[in-house]
Design a protein around this motif. Sequence first.
Motif, PDB file in Angstrom:
ATOM      1  N   ASN A 243      10.867  -3.782  -4.343  1.00  0.00           N
ATOM      2  CA  ASN A 243      11.117  -2.793  -3.296  1.00  0.00           C
ATOM      3  C   ASN A 243      10.527  -1.452  -3.694  1.00  0.00           C
ATOM      4  O   ASN A 243      10.261  -1.176  -4.865  1.00  0.00           O
ATOM      5  N   MET A 244      10.337  -0.587  -2.705  1.00  0.00           N
ATOM      6  CA  MET A 244       9.683   0.691  -2.922  1.00  0.00           C
ATOM      7  C   MET A 244      10.570   1.669  -3.683  1.00  0.00           C
ATOM      8  O   MET A 244      10.063   2.569  -4.362  1.00  0.00           O
ATOM      9  N   ALA A 245      11.891   1.517  -3.600  1.00  0.00           N
ATOM     10  CA  ALA A 245      12.779   2.402  -4.359  1.00  0.00           C
ATOM     11  C   ALA A 245      12.529   2.230  -5.858  1.00  0.00           C
ATOM     12  O   ALA A 245      12.460   3.215  -6.612  1.00  0.00           O
ATOM     13  N   GLU A 246      12.379   0.980  -6.296  1.00  0.00           N
ATOM     14  CA  GLU A 246      12.057   0.720  -7.701  1.00  0.00           C
ATOM     15  C   GLU A 246      10.705   1.333  -8.069  1.00  0.00           C
ATOM     16  O   GLU A 246      10.555   1.948  -9.130  1.00  0.00           O
ATOM     17  N   TRP A 247       9.725   1.151  -7.181  1.00  0.00           N
ATOM     18  CA  TRP A 247       8.382   1.641  -7.468  1.00  0.00           C
ATOM     19  C   TRP A 247       8.366   3.160  -7.617  1.00  0.00           C
ATOM     20  O   TRP A 247       7.765   3.701  -8.551  1.00  0.00           O
ATOM     21  N   HIS A 248       9.036   3.859  -6.722  1.00  0.00           N
ATOM     22  CA  HIS A 248       9.074   5.321  -6.809  1.00  0.00           C
ATOM     23  C   HIS A 248       9.788   5.769  -8.082  1.00  0.00           C
ATOM     24  O   HIS A 248       9.384   6.746  -8.726  1.00  0.00           O
ATOM     25  N   ALA A 249      10.863   5.055  -8.461  1.00  0.00           N
ATOM     26  CA  ALA A 249      11.583   5.405  -9.685  1.00  0.00           C
ATOM     27  C   ALA A 249      10.701   5.188 -10.912  1.00  0.00           C
ATOM     28  O   ALA A 249      10.662   6.020 -11.828  1.00  0.00           O
ATOM     29  N   ILE A 250       9.974   4.090 -10.942  1.00  0.00           N
ATOM     30  CA  ILE A 250       9.104   3.776 -12.080  1.00  0.00           C
ATOM     31  C   ILE A 250       7.993   4.804 -12.213  1.00  0.00           C
ATOM     32  O   ILE A 250       7.653   5.235 -13.315  1.00  0.00           O
ATOM     33  N   ARG A 251       7.407   5.223 -11.102  1.00  0.00           N
ATOM     34  CA  ARG A 251       6.298   6.170 -11.157  1.00  0.00           C
ATOM     35  C   ARG A 251       6.726   7.536 -11.700  1.00  0.00           C
ATOM     36  O   ARG A 251       5.895   8.286 -12.207  1.00  0.00           O
ATOM     37  N   THR A 252       8.008   7.867 -11.615  1.00  0.00           N
ATOM     38  CA  THR A 252       8.458   9.122 -12.219  1.00  0.00           C
ATOM     39  C   THR A 252       8.381   9.057 -13.741  1.00  0.00           C
ATOM     40  O   THR A 252       8.313  10.103 -14.414  1.00  0.00           O
ATOM     41  N   PHE A 253       8.408   7.848 -14.303  1.00  0.00           N
ATOM     42  CA  PHE A 253       8.289   7.677 -15.755  1.00  0.00           C
ATOM     43  C   PHE A 253       6.848   7.436 -16.186  1.00  0.00           C
ATOM     44  O   PHE A 253       6.527   7.600 -17.362  1.00  0.00           O
ATOM     45  N   LEU A 254       6.001   7.036 -15.257  1.00  0.00           N
ATOM     46  CA  LEU A 254       4.589   6.775 -15.561  1.00  0.00           C
ATOM     47  C   LEU A 254       3.736   7.669 -14.663  1.00  0.00           C
ATOM     48  O   LEU A 254       3.161   7.208 -13.676  1.00  0.00           O
ATOM     49  N   PRO A 255       3.646   8.944 -14.975  1.00  0.00           N
ATOM     50  CA  PRO A 255       2.974   9.904 -14.088  1.00  0.00           C
ATOM     51  C   PRO A 255       1.460   9.725 -14.099  1.00  0.00           C
ATOM     52  O   PRO A 255       0.892   9.085 -14.993  1.00  0.00           O
ATOM     53  N   HIS A 256       0.840  10.305 -13.102  1.00  0.00           N
ATOM     54  CA  HIS A 256      -0.615  10.241 -13.001  1.00  0.00           C
ATOM     55  C   HIS A 256      -1.242  11.199 -13.998  1.00  0.00           C
ATOM     56  O   HIS A 256      -1.012  12.401 -13.959  1.00  0.00           O
ATOM     57  N   ARG A 257      -2.020  10.648 -14.926  1.00  0.00           N
ATOM     58  CA  ARG A 257      -2.748  11.439 -15.907  1.00  0.00           C
ATOM     59  C   ARG A 257      -4.142  10.842 -16.078  1.00  0.00           C
ATOM     60  O   ARG A 257      -4.334   9.639 -15.917  1.00  0.00           O
ATOM     61  N   LYS A 258      -5.088  11.655 -16.423  1.00  0.00           N
ATOM     62  CA  LYS A 258      -6.462  11.187 -16.628  1.00  0.00           C
ATOM     63  C   LYS A 258      -6.617  10.620 -18.039  1.00  0.00           C
ATOM     64  O   LYS A 258      -7.280  11.211 -18.899  1.00  0.00           O
ATOM     65  N   THR A 259      -5.990   9.474 -18.274  1.00  0.00           N
ATOM     66  CA  THR A 259      -6.044   8.826 -19.588  1.00  0.00           C
ATOM     67  C   THR A 259      -6.611   7.409 -19.502  1.00  0.00           C
ATOM     68  O   THR A 259      -6.545   6.668 -20.475  1.00  0.00           O
ATOM     69  N   ALA A 260      -7.132   7.030 -18.341  1.00  0.00           N
ATOM     70  CA  ALA A 260      -7.682   5.684 -18.126  1.00  0.00           C
ATOM     71  C   ALA A 260      -6.627   4.599 -18.297  1.00  0.00           C
ATOM     72  O   ALA A 260      -6.953   3.461 -18.633  1.00  0.00           O
ATOM     73  N   SER A 261      -5.370   4.945 -18.064  1.00  0.00           N
ATOM     74  CA  SER A 261      -4.298   3.955 -18.159  1.00  0.00           C
ATOM     75  C   SER A 261      -4.301   3.053 -16.936  1.00  0.00           C
ATOM     76  O   SER A 261      -4.857   3.392 -15.890  1.00  0.00           O
ATOM     77  N   ARG A 262      -3.639   1.894 -17.076  1.00  0.00           N
ATOM     78  CA  ARG A 262      -3.582   0.925 -15.988  1.00  0.00           C
ATOM     79  C   ARG A 262      -2.155   0.410 -15.818  1.00  0.00           C
ATOM     80  O   ARG A 262      -1.464   0.120 -16.799  1.00  0.00           O
ATOM     81  N   ILE A 263      -1.743   0.295 -14.554  1.00  0.00           N
ATOM     82  CA  ILE A 263      -0.462  -0.327 -14.206  1.00  0.00           C
ATOM     83  C   ILE A 263      -0.769  -1.558 -13.359  1.00  0.00           C
ATOM     84  O   ILE A 263      -1.395  -1.452 -12.307  1.00  0.00           O
ATOM     85  N   ILE A 264      -0.337  -2.721 -13.832  1.00  0.00           N
ATOM     86  CA  ILE A 264      -0.523  -3.972 -13.095  1.00  0.00           C
ATOM     87  C   ILE A 264       0.810  -4.340 -12.453  1.00  0.00           C
ATOM     88  O   ILE A 264       1.803  -4.569 -13.149  1.00  0.00           O
ATOM     89  N   VAL A 265       0.841  -4.374 -11.142  1.00  0.00           N
ATOM     90  CA  VAL A 265       2.052  -4.714 -10.403  1.00  0.00           C
ATOM     91  C   VAL A 265       1.971  -6.181  -9.984  1.00  0.00           C
ATOM     92  O   VAL A 265       1.061  -6.568  -9.245  1.00  0.00           O
ATOM     93  N   SER A 266       2.905  -6.978 -10.467  1.00  0.00           N
ATOM     94  CA  SER A 266       2.985  -8.379 -10.065  1.00  0.00           C
ATOM     95  C   SER A 266       4.141  -8.527  -9.083  1.00  0.00           C
ATOM     96  O   SER A 266       5.293  -8.251  -9.424  1.00  0.00           O
ATOM     97  N   THR A 267       3.834  -8.935  -7.855  1.00  0.00           N
ATOM     98  CA  THR A 267       4.865  -9.022  -6.826  1.00  0.00           C
ATOM     99  C   THR A 267       4.637 -10.223  -5.921  1.00  0.00           C
ATOM    100  O   THR A 267       3.498 -10.626  -5.685  1.00  0.00           O
ATOM    101  N   LYS A 268       5.726 -10.780  -5.433  1.00  0.00           N
ATOM    102  CA  LYS A 268       5.657 -11.890  -4.476  1.00  0.00           C
ATOM    103  C   LYS A 268       5.562 -11.387  -3.042  1.00  0.00           C
ATOM    104  O   LYS A 268       5.297 -12.170  -2.129  1.00  0.00           O
TER     105      LYS A 268
END
Length: 322
Positions: A243-268
């Motif tokens: 759900n989007m509530a989880e996604w918004h909560a997670i993004r507060t811990f993984l902020p947008h930074r120019k570090t070439a990081s990657r987030i892979i979201v696995s969802t059904k």
Amino acid sequence: MIQSFLDVAKEESIMNNMVRTWVRHVRELAYDLEDCVEFVILARAGRSLPLDQAVEDLAELKGRADELSKCYLRYSNITGSVASKLVMMQKQQGVSSAIALDMLLKARDAADGQKCRGDLTQLITQDGHPNSDLQVISVWGSEGNHGTTSVIMTTYNASEIRNSYTYRAWVKLMHPFNPHDFVRNLMAQFFESSFEEQGASAIGIQVLTKMDQATQSQSDLLKEFEQLVTEKRYLVVLEDLSNMAEWHAIRTFLPHRKTASRIIVSTKESEMACLCIGDSYQILELMHFSPEHSVCALFKKVRKSETYQYFKLPFNFVLLLV
């Protein structure tokens, strides 16, 4: 849904008489729907009959659509790739199923156009510049988790990924979302992957020791986590995002930074896969299991000037462009 149905029918010649009849009835229904839409527009402009007549026509068309669906759903013994997808469309219900079908068709079209399937490892590492943006990639299967985990795991364990990302973590999300457990899980795996790169022995013991030391001061652990996700390059796999509530909560811990990081979201959830990426996404088929099932990757659509980042071009063609 009608347009998607007719697009599927165009993919290859349909030799089955029953399916041809089915397509003809659906096309006739589509024409009548178009006429009804034009009628409503004229009625609102005061140049035709009252809207009551349009309401009656719409009710009749809805009844025809329901009856057509029920009629041909009985013929579930149709064979052939196109027919299989048509039957699948009739069995699926709701907005999410319509989104899923549209995504599957787009992925198949992209795979046919490129004469190949996408590579998740290449998609993750395609822009290796240290100052490139954080990128989110959704991995979605048209039939749930079947095949999705194995596709991601193959990439996660690839030597190219290990060499590119010192800090890696795979988190299976618990419901409801617990931020403290989430941060501790990430840090434990970040420590582990870092020790692996250093060639340390008894990694499990070292991770426990590191976590025990951090637990003594919760604020120190949070500060170290904040420093890592804002300054270091990392790869995080989020499994079972629902759900989007989880996604918004997670993004507060993984902020947008120019570090070439990657987030892979696995969802059904097909809708979740789209929403995590946003508008103007691209989709690639990573694995083809059957006419009804593929594992696909969704990622942000790049500007035209950056298209070369996603598709390899012949060397002489690149020279010509220059």
